[in-house]
Write a protein that holds these residues in place. Structure first.
Motif, PDB file in Angstrom:
ATOM      1  N   TRP A 189       5.798  11.365 -29.285  1.00  0.00           N
ATOM      2  CA  TRP A 189       4.300  10.544 -28.739  1.00  0.00           C
ATOM      3  C   TRP A 189       4.009  11.729 -27.588  1.00  0.00           C
ATOM      4  O   TRP A 189       5.078  11.921 -26.234  1.00  0.00           O
ATOM      5  CB  TRP A 189       4.606   9.503 -29.149  1.00  0.00           C
ATOM      6  CG  TRP A 189       5.114   8.679 -27.480  1.00  0.00           C
ATOM      7  CD1 TRP A 189       5.248   8.767 -26.417  1.00  0.00           C
ATOM      8  CD2 TRP A 189       6.066   8.271 -28.271  1.00  0.00           C
ATOM      9  NE1 TRP A 189       6.856   8.030 -26.433  1.00  0.00           N
ATOM     10  CE2 TRP A 189       6.956   7.452 -26.864  1.00  0.00           C
ATOM     11  CE3 TRP A 189       7.625   8.386 -29.392  1.00  0.00           C
ATOM     12  CZ2 TRP A 189       8.087   7.084 -26.796  1.00  0.00           C
ATOM     13  CZ3 TRP A 189       8.567   7.601 -28.906  1.00  0.00           C
ATOM     14  CH2 TRP A 189       9.111   7.161 -28.067  1.00  0.00           C
ATOM     15  N   GLN A 199       2.677  10.559 -24.043  1.00  0.00           N
ATOM     16  CA  GLN A 199       2.312   9.792 -22.143  1.00  0.00           C
ATOM     17  C   GLN A 199       2.133  10.310 -21.235  1.00  0.00           C
ATOM     18  O   GLN A 199       1.753  11.524 -21.630  1.00  0.00           O
ATOM     19  CB  GLN A 199       4.311   9.145 -22.200  1.00  0.00           C
ATOM     20  CG  GLN A 199       4.624  10.256 -21.829  1.00  0.00           C
ATOM     21  CD  GLN A 199       6.386  10.097 -21.335  1.00  0.00           C
ATOM     22  OE1 GLN A 199       6.817   9.006 -22.266  1.00  0.00           O
ATOM     23  NE2 GLN A 199       7.088  10.536 -20.469  1.00  0.00           N
ATOM     24  N   PHE A 233      -6.829   9.048 -23.070  1.00  0.00           N
ATOM     25  CA  PHE A 233      -6.242   7.602 -23.701  1.00  0.00           C
ATOM     26  C   PHE A 233      -6.721   7.015 -24.340  1.00  0.00           C
ATOM     27  O   PHE A 233      -6.350   5.987 -24.944  1.00  0.00           O
ATOM     28  CB  PHE A 233      -4.583   7.018 -22.458  1.00  0.00           C
ATOM     29  CG  PHE A 233      -3.597   8.275 -22.745  1.00  0.00           C
ATOM     30  CD1 PHE A 233      -1.835   7.408 -24.074  1.00  0.00           C
ATOM     31  CD2 PHE A 233      -3.305   9.303 -22.733  1.00  0.00           C
ATOM     32  CE1 PHE A 233      -1.144   8.470 -23.819  1.00  0.00           C
ATOM     33  CE2 PHE A 233      -1.697   9.809 -22.255  1.00  0.00           C
ATOM     34  CZ  PHE A 233      -1.115   9.425 -23.112  1.00  0.00           C
ATOM     35  N   ASN A 237      -5.924   6.775 -27.732  1.00  0.00           N
ATOM     36  CA  ASN A 237      -4.612   6.034 -28.011  1.00  0.00           C
ATOM     37  C   ASN A 237      -5.288   4.564 -29.117  1.00  0.00           C
ATOM     38  O   ASN A 237      -5.376   3.856 -28.200  1.00  0.00           O
ATOM     39  CB  ASN A 237      -3.947   5.851 -26.668  1.00  0.00           C
ATOM     40  CG  ASN A 237      -2.233   5.208 -26.781  1.00  0.00           C
ATOM     41  OD1 ASN A 237      -2.006   4.547 -26.496  1.00  0.00           O
ATOM     42  ND2 ASN A 237      -1.966   5.480 -28.269  1.00  0.00           N
ATOM     43  N   LYS A 246       1.544   5.559 -26.219  1.00  0.00           N
ATOM     44  CA  LYS A 246       2.283   6.938 -26.830  1.00  0.00           C
ATOM     45  C   LYS A 246       1.482   7.076 -28.161  1.00  0.00           C
ATOM     46  O   LYS A 246       0.788   6.442 -28.107  1.00  0.00           O
ATOM     47  CB  LYS A 246       3.551   5.990 -27.769  1.00  0.00           C
ATOM     48  CG  LYS A 246       3.828   5.078 -26.928  1.00  0.00           C
ATOM     49  CD  LYS A 246       5.586   4.529 -26.781  1.00  0.00           C
ATOM     50  CE  LYS A 246       6.366   3.701 -26.465  1.00  0.00           C
ATOM     51  NZ  LYS A 246       7.147   3.074 -27.541  1.00  0.00           N
ATOM     52  N   LEU A 247       0.609   8.220 -27.685  1.00  0.00           N
ATOM     53  CA  LEU A 247      -0.231   9.386 -28.167  1.00  0.00           C
ATOM     54  C   LEU A 247       0.695   9.835 -29.237  1.00  0.00           C
ATOM     55  O   LEU A 247       1.099  10.847 -28.537  1.00  0.00           O
ATOM     56  CB  LEU A 247      -1.110  10.319 -27.350  1.00  0.00           C
ATOM     57  CG  LEU A 247      -2.353  10.688 -28.166  1.00  0.00           C
ATOM     58  CD1 LEU A 247      -3.311   9.906 -29.199  1.00  0.00           C
ATOM     59  CD2 LEU A 247      -3.095  11.302 -27.137  1.00  0.00           C
ATOM     60  N   THR A 248       0.209   9.662 -30.799  1.00  0.00           N
ATOM     61  CA  THR A 248       0.749   9.744 -31.409  1.00  0.00           C
ATOM     62  C   THR A 248       0.063  11.217 -32.201  1.00  0.00           C
ATOM     63  O   THR A 248      -0.872  11.796 -31.581  1.00  0.00           O
ATOM     64  CB  THR A 248       0.736   8.897 -32.478  1.00  0.00           C
ATOM     65  OG1 THR A 248      -0.059   8.699 -33.304  1.00  0.00           O
ATOM     66  CG2 THR A 248       2.107   7.440 -32.288  1.00  0.00           C
ATOM     67  N   GLU A 259      -3.040  10.062 -33.971  1.00  0.00           N
ATOM     68  CA  GLU A 259      -3.831  10.044 -33.279  1.00  0.00           C
ATOM     69  C   GLU A 259      -4.373  11.123 -32.334  1.00  0.00           C
ATOM     70  O   GLU A 259      -5.953  11.265 -32.746  1.00  0.00           O
ATOM     71  CB  GLU A 259      -3.442   8.840 -32.193  1.00  0.00           C
ATOM     72  CG  GLU A 259      -2.850   7.836 -32.793  1.00  0.00           C
ATOM     73  CD  GLU A 259      -2.459   7.050 -31.475  1.00  0.00           C
ATOM     74  OE1 GLU A 259      -2.762   5.610 -31.871  1.00  0.00           O
ATOM     75  OE2 GLU A 259      -1.773   7.197 -30.758  1.00  0.00           O
TER      76      GLU A 259
END
Length: 371
Positions: A119, A121, A161, A165, A171-173, A176
């Motif tokens: 992910w 951050q 974010f 997010n 935690k930007l996957t 996403e």
């Protein structure tokens, strides 16, 4: 054979299209240009790139990266600005780190630059924000004001974010990232010299409004605001009831680490949610506030808890009795929930005017404007 019946394992990192053309384009970019005819049978002469080479910036289009990333890519490969990048050095990095990936995954992994996690951050975006400040013509004027550079950089990261997010966990996957517009907007920055026209995430004007609102409320300028400060927002528009919930971290856990203070990041989340109650993030933010018992539905009791203070404020200003039941019926008619006694988040999301009900509950000035 049995092996033919076994499906290929899903590998999200893997390139899904043939990259032969891509490799040819990379090879061509490293081929030296000359006006002299090449002797028959002579090997092609390759060139090298320095950080100052204008063609290196143009080379970003060949590998599918934004041009304004040129210096970041160079330093990632070379390690220091004085090194020259030849085709061998580039291919060693490209084949190991990027060539095996699908195009959008390359962007994601380049921002992440950490194989130990899956992910993004907030700290991953900091060098990109600094690079944007360094190279974008629309931000040239900020070079003399480092304090504004710092807050602008923080603002764009928080906005990314806030919007992308969806889990809200910092935690930007990749999922996403793929579903967001961020990847497209990164390329818009190449073509648009006026940063204010890049309204998603990067607008300086949007930053300036956010920062000025925060600065006005932060009377002692310690970059923390209290509940008493927040209640002054938009000419005392909010109820104390909803302000209490915000400072208890109900809609979102406070980044300040202090239960009685909001820092700048907390304020950005609040302000974006307050000023645009049509976004999914905003609706989720306020729904968590109103859903007092956290059961996923808003009942008549919860609506009563919020409207009690609002009703008192309205009657003191208007000197007339407020017909709460009539207002509530109007709002529920707008939402049109399956069960009028239980309002769900999905009901808010499907109604384009659901923000009006939220204003009825805790924002006096906006409710009076609607009335």
């Amino acid at each position: 054979p049995t092996s033919a019946l076994i499906p290929t394992f899903y590998t999200p990192e893997a390139q899904t299209v043939c990259n032969e053309q891509e490799l040819k384009a990379i090879t061509a970019a490293f081929r030296a240009t000359s006006t002299k005819p090449k002797p028959k049978g002579a090997k092609a002469v390759t060139r090298t790139f320095t950080l100052a080479t204008p063609e290196w910036t143009e080379f970003m289009t060949v590998i599918g990266f934004p041009k304004w990333w040129a210096a970041l890519v160079f330093l990632r490969i070379a390690g220091k600005p004085t090194v020259e990048i030849n085709q061998k050095l580039f291919r060693e990095w490209w084949d190991k780190e990027m060539g095996i990936l699908a195009p959008h995954r390359r962007l994601f992994n380049f921002i992440k630059n950490d194989a130990s996690r899956q992910w993004l951050q907030k700290s991953d975006f900091e060098p990109f924000a600094q690079e944007l400040l360094s190279v974008h013509p629309g931000l040239e004027f900020l070079k003399q004001t480092p304090e504004f550079q710092e807050k602008y950089a923080e603002t764009i990261v928080v906005r990314i974010f806030y919007t992308c997010n969806r889990a809200g966990d910092g935690k930007l996957t990749y999922r996403e990232f793929q579903r967001s517009r961020l990847k497209e907007v990164l390329f818009v920055l190449d073509a648009e010299d006026d940063i204010n026209n890049v309204t998603e995430f990067f607008s300086y004007e949007h930053f300036y409004v956010l920062y000025c609102k925060f600065w006005e409320l932060d009377a002692d300028h310690d970059f923390l605001i209290s509940k008493e400060d927040l209640l002054k927002y938009n000419n005392y528009s909010l109820t104390e009831y909803v302000a209490d919930l915000i400072f208890r971290g109900i809609p979102r856990k406070l980044s300040s680490g202090q239960p009685d203070k909001l820092n700048y990041e907390d304020f950005i989340w609040f302000c974006l949610s307050e000023e645009d109650k049509t976004s999914v993030t905003s609706l989720e933010y306020w729904f968590r506030c109103v859903d007092l018992d956290r059961d996923g539905v808003i009942s008549g009791y919860e609506l009563d808890c919020f409207f009690a203070e609002q009703k008192t404020r309205m009657e003191s200003m208007l000197s007339e009795q407020i017909m709460y039941e009539d207002i509530l019926c109007q709002m529920i008619d707008r939402l049109n929930p399956k069960d009028p006694k239980l309002i769900r988040l999905s009901d808010f999301k499907q109604c384009p005017t659901s923000g009006i009900l939220l204003n009825v509950l805790f924002n006096l000035n906006k409710f009076l404007m609607f009335e």
